[in-house]
Design an enzyme around this catalytic site. Structure first.
Site, PDB file in Angstrom:
ATOM      1  N   ASN A 282      34.565  93.630 -15.264  1.00  0.00           N
ATOM      2  CA  ASN A 282      35.740  92.829 -15.626  1.00  0.00           C
ATOM      3  C   ASN A 282      36.288  92.136 -14.352  1.00  0.00           C
ATOM      4  O   ASN A 282      35.753  92.348 -13.264  1.00  0.00           O
ATOM      5  CB  ASN A 282      36.780  93.748 -16.274  1.00  0.00           C
ATOM      6  CG  ASN A 282      37.359  94.705 -15.263  1.00  0.00           C
ATOM      7  OD1 ASN A 282      36.673  95.130 -14.344  1.00  0.00           O
ATOM      8  ND2 ASN A 282      38.612  95.033 -15.416  1.00  0.00           N
ATOM      9  N   CYS A 284      38.721  92.461 -12.135  1.00  0.00           N
ATOM     10  CA  CYS A 284      39.064  93.146 -10.864  1.00  0.00           C
ATOM     11  C   CYS A 284      38.002  94.148 -10.433  1.00  0.00           C
ATOM     12  O   CYS A 284      38.170  94.844  -9.420  1.00  0.00           O
ATOM     13  CB  CYS A 284      40.418  93.800 -10.989  1.00  0.00           C
ATOM     14  SG  CYS A 284      41.703  92.600 -11.320  1.00  0.00           S
ATOM     15  N   GLU A 286      36.828  96.989 -11.741  1.00  0.00           N
ATOM     16  CA  GLU A 286      36.890  98.429 -12.004  1.00  0.00           C
ATOM     17  C   GLU A 286      36.179  98.845 -13.284  1.00  0.00           C
ATOM     18  O   GLU A 286      36.012 100.028 -13.535  1.00  0.00           O
ATOM     19  CB  GLU A 286      38.355  98.899 -12.034  1.00  0.00           C
ATOM     20  CG  GLU A 286      39.177  98.490 -13.255  1.00  0.00           C
ATOM     21  CD  GLU A 286      39.772  97.089 -13.133  1.00  0.00           C
ATOM     22  OE1 GLU A 286      39.331  96.342 -12.250  1.00  0.00           O
ATOM     23  OE2 GLU A 286      40.664  96.757 -13.936  1.00  0.00           O
TER      24      GLU A 286
HETATM   25  P1  ADP Z   1      48.057  95.363 -15.889  1.00  0.00           P
HETATM   26  O1  ADP Z   1      48.837  96.073 -14.839  1.00  0.00           O
HETATM   27  O2  ADP Z   1      48.687  94.063 -16.284  1.00  0.00           O
HETATM   28  O3  ADP Z   1      47.740  96.193 -17.095  1.00  0.00           O
HETATM   29  P2  ADP Z   1      45.805  95.354 -13.999  1.00  0.00           P
HETATM   30  O4  ADP Z   1      46.366  94.689 -12.782  1.00  0.00           O
HETATM   31  O5  ADP Z   1      45.653  96.834 -13.964  1.00  0.00           O
HETATM   32  O6  ADP Z   1      46.658  94.906 -15.291  1.00  0.00           O
HETATM   33  O7  ADP Z   1      44.401  94.720 -14.302  1.00  0.00           O
HETATM   34  C1  ADP Z   1      43.512  95.369 -15.188  1.00  0.00           C
HETATM   35  C2  ADP Z   1      42.594  94.392 -15.828  1.00  0.00           C
HETATM   36  O8  ADP Z   1      43.337  93.557 -16.725  1.00  0.00           O
HETATM   37  C3  ADP Z   1      41.915  93.414 -14.900  1.00  0.00           C
HETATM   38  O9  ADP Z   1      40.802  93.908 -14.235  1.00  0.00           O
HETATM   39  C4  ADP Z   1      41.552  92.329 -15.887  1.00  0.00           C
HETATM   40  O10 ADP Z   1      40.428  92.714 -16.658  1.00  0.00           O
HETATM   41  C5  ADP Z   1      42.779  92.281 -16.754  1.00  0.00           C
HETATM   42  N1  ADP Z   1      43.770  91.304 -16.237  1.00  0.00           N
HETATM   43  C6  ADP Z   1      44.693  91.484 -15.285  1.00  0.00           C
HETATM   44  N2  ADP Z   1      45.412  90.367 -15.055  1.00  0.00           N
HETATM   45  C7  ADP Z   1      44.937  89.446 -15.902  1.00  0.00           C
HETATM   46  C8  ADP Z   1      45.234  88.064 -16.173  1.00  0.00           C
HETATM   47  N3  ADP Z   1      46.173  87.401 -15.533  1.00  0.00           N
HETATM   48  N4  ADP Z   1      44.513  87.465 -17.139  1.00  0.00           N
HETATM   49  C9  ADP Z   1      43.557  88.108 -17.802  1.00  0.00           C
HETATM   50  N5  ADP Z   1      43.228  89.386 -17.594  1.00  0.00           N
HETATM   51  C10 ADP Z   1      43.883  90.051 -16.654  1.00  0.00           C
END
Ligand code: ADP
Length: 587
Positions: A282, A284, A286
């Site tokens: 995905n 990031c 992970e």
């Molecule tokens: P959150 O804190 O908003 O739940 P994270 O920062 O933990 O999100 O990111 C987890 C995953 O969510 C990312 O690896 C990606 O797959 C998805 N993600 C995060 N930000 C975005 C975004 N702006 N648009 C689409 N997907 C996102």
């Protein structure tokens, strides 16, 4: 909407100031005029009740939906656990797409490429992020059979995905995020490595090069390796592995991109190799997934699992509480799979087979602050292993219990667990460590397993809102040490760290370290410690000062390989002007 009625006795959640802004902007429901009509209490009840309601369809369940909804509500509103953003945004609404992570295949033909563009747009609209491998696309200038023309190659198509993402803007939720991966043996690898040379280019993508064991061995021996045409399987050239690795390092030094992922290692941990090969993660990094697979994530706030020492005993981790949270969270995430509506039939089918969930942790730095353990110490690294082993073991035992109640994941018999007779489990994977970019703001905790960026700083959230934040554990410790003054806090907000403040007590300076105070090796050791007990992967950035050299980055990339990490991302202070995500400023 759930049919479970909100109990009259439901307590109001306590919400920190930053969370108020973020929740209002992106999470609370709005009417057609953009007016927020949902309170934060209603938001959390919407999510808790929608997810708990799934319980009703399982006869063997040990829970009644109403009781479970209340437990989920308490779990979230005490910030012990939060599900990923799409679940908070969409559970119990018409959108109903609840997963953050998707991987889509990109086939080597025009129809396949534009299908992927369209599918990505649909996923972005619902708040999910997408990863793609571009490795199947034939190289630039190779012949196109049907027209006799020449192919434009992965990079030119990547620009189309980037442009489409730019235009979607996620319907007011958040702008899209993508991961683009190319195998190191693809003929266009050099172009791909240099793709983000100019700042702002491909700004909706994180890029990673997929490295193989064979390539890493060639780097070690300074040997050449083969470039293979993906469409024909023919060897079409050779490059020197050490030279490619050096250029990769130079580019990462310049801009932080590309990152690297170790494809063979990711596939070594693929629980269902018979269903296919993992080719991407995905955005990031992970969550490695099979093509058309999705996964929902959730994070436990470790800062809440601290047990203050009584009667002369040392403070410690509240293991009983952590176990309780893990079990409840696994049930929550498994229900999310059923509650979610996926944008494509192929995804519904794939998710249904493996039922992957990704439970992780956040607030790790907060826990260390409370335990008075410095992040850059072997004690912290050892504790990381102990904590994550506990989370993994308990999440697997929770998944086993669920399998007894509800049945195992359908691909279990052909999975590595099934073949080794290890299960049955309800979920093909249970653990992932996410960046928690927004979740950590909502929970008011440190993000993921990262050290604090600064003890006190001004945060830019979304479109130019400025929020001042001081870590509460730090503030309390300064007061305890009788060192508190408004002037001191102002000074700290300017530099973020107290490393050089000799006038402060030594103990404070030992415990309250920040990302920039920590030598790269400790960032890596910490990542490796968590990775050791994480089914999927660990989101972690190795932060470096602007003065860091290319040799240091070389060393970090190499050690990430040696330490057993699945990938690595570096960030040299000031090297990148715009970042795709994970900083909170686009959420
Ligand atoms: P959150 O804190 O908003 O739940 P994270 O920062 O933990 O999100 O990111 C987890 C995953 O969510 C990312 O690896 C990606 O797959 C998805 N993600 C995060 N930000 C975005 C975004 N702006 N648009 C689409 N997907 C996102």
């Amino acid at each position: 909407m759930s049919t479970l009625k909100m109990p009259a006795s439901l307590p109001d959640p306590i919400i920190n100031e930053n969370a108020k802004i973020v929740l209002k902007r992106r999470y609370q429901r709005k009417d057609a005029d953009g007016i927020v009509y949902e309170s934060v209490k209603e938001l959390f009840w919407r999510v808790a009740s929608a997810i708990a309601e799934e319980e009703a369809k399982y006869d063997g369940s040990s829970y009644k939906p109403a009781k479970l909804a209340r437990e989920f509500y308490d779990l979230m509103t005490t910030y012990r656990f939060l599900p990923n953003s799409p679940t908070l945004m969409n559970a119990g609404t018409d959108i109903g797409q609840l997963a953050a992570c998707f991987v889509l295949p990109v086939a080597d033909d025009i129809e396949g490429i534009f299908d992927a563009v369209k599918h990505a747009a649909m996923i972005h609209k619902s708040g999910g992020g997408t990863g793609f491998s571009f490795s199947r696309l034939r190289a630039k200038d190779s012949v196109v059979g049907s027209t006799g023309g020449v192919a434009s190659g992965p990079l030119s198509f990547l620009k189309i995905f980037n442009c489409a993402t730019e235009q979607i803007k996620q319907g007011g939720t958040r702008r899209g995020a993508n991961m683009g991966i190319l195998r190191v043996d693809h003929p266009d690898v050099m172009d791909f490595i240099k793709a983000k040379e100019r700042d702002g280019e491909l700004n909706n993508f994180n890029l990673s090069i997929g490295l193989t064991e064979q390539f890493m061995r060639a780097v070690e021996k300074k040997e050449d390796y083969d470039l293979v045409a993906p469409n024909s399987g023919e060897v079409v050239g050779q490059l020197n592995a050490r030279e490619v690795f050096n250029i990769l390092v130079n580019k990462a030094w310049e801009s932080g991109d590309p990152g690297i992922v170790f494809l063979d290692r990711i596939n070594r941990d693929n629980p269902t190799p018979k269903l296919g090969e993992i080719e991407s993660t995905n955005p990031c990094g992970e969550q490695p997934l099979l093509p058309y697979e999705a996964c929902n994530l959730g994070s436990i706030n470790l800062g809440k699992c601290y047990l203050k020492g009584k009667n002369g005993h040392d403070s410690e981790i509240d293991w009983e509480e952590l176990k309780r949270i893990v079990h409840l969270s696994v049930r929550f995430l498994d229900n999310v799979i059923d509650a979610s509506v996926y944008p494509l039939d192929q995804i519904t089918e794939m998710v249904g087979k493996n039922r992957k969930i990704g439970l992780g942790v956040m607030g790790w730095a907060d826990l260390l602050y409370q335990l008075k353990i410095s992040y850059n110490s072997q004690t912290a690294v050892d504790l990381a292993e102990r904590v994550m082993k506990f989370v993994r073991d308990e999440s697997r035992s929770a998944s086993k219990l669920l399998a007894k109640e509800r049945g195992e994941f359908p691909a279990y018999p052909e999975s590595v667990f099934g073949e080794a007779n290890l299960g049955p489990y309800r979920n093909a994977t249970t653990t992932t460590i996410a960046p928690t970019g927004t979740l950590s703001i909502i929970a008011g905790c440190s993000s993921g397993v990262e050290p604090l960026f600064a003890l006190s700083f001004v945060r830019n959230v979304m479109d130019n809102d400025k929020l001042v934040e001081t870590n509460p554990f730090f503030e309390a410790a300064v007061k305890d040490a009788d060192a508190y003054s408004a002037k001191l806090m102002e000074e700290i907000a300017k530099v973020g760290t107290i490393k050089k403040m000799d006038h402060l007590p030594e103990e404070l300076r030992r415990v309250f370290v920040t990302a920039m105070d920590i030598e790269p090796i400790w960032h890596l050791k910490m990542q490796a410690a968590f990775q050791k007990f994480t089914d999927n992967a660990v989101s972690k950035t190795v932060n470096l000062p602007n003065s860091a050299t290319k040799e240091e980055i070389w060393d970090i990339y190499w050690k990430a390989y040696e330490f057993g990490c699945k990938g690595v991302t570096v960030y040299r202070d000031g090297s990148k002007i715009s970042q795709v995500l994970c900083t909170g400023d686009d959420k």
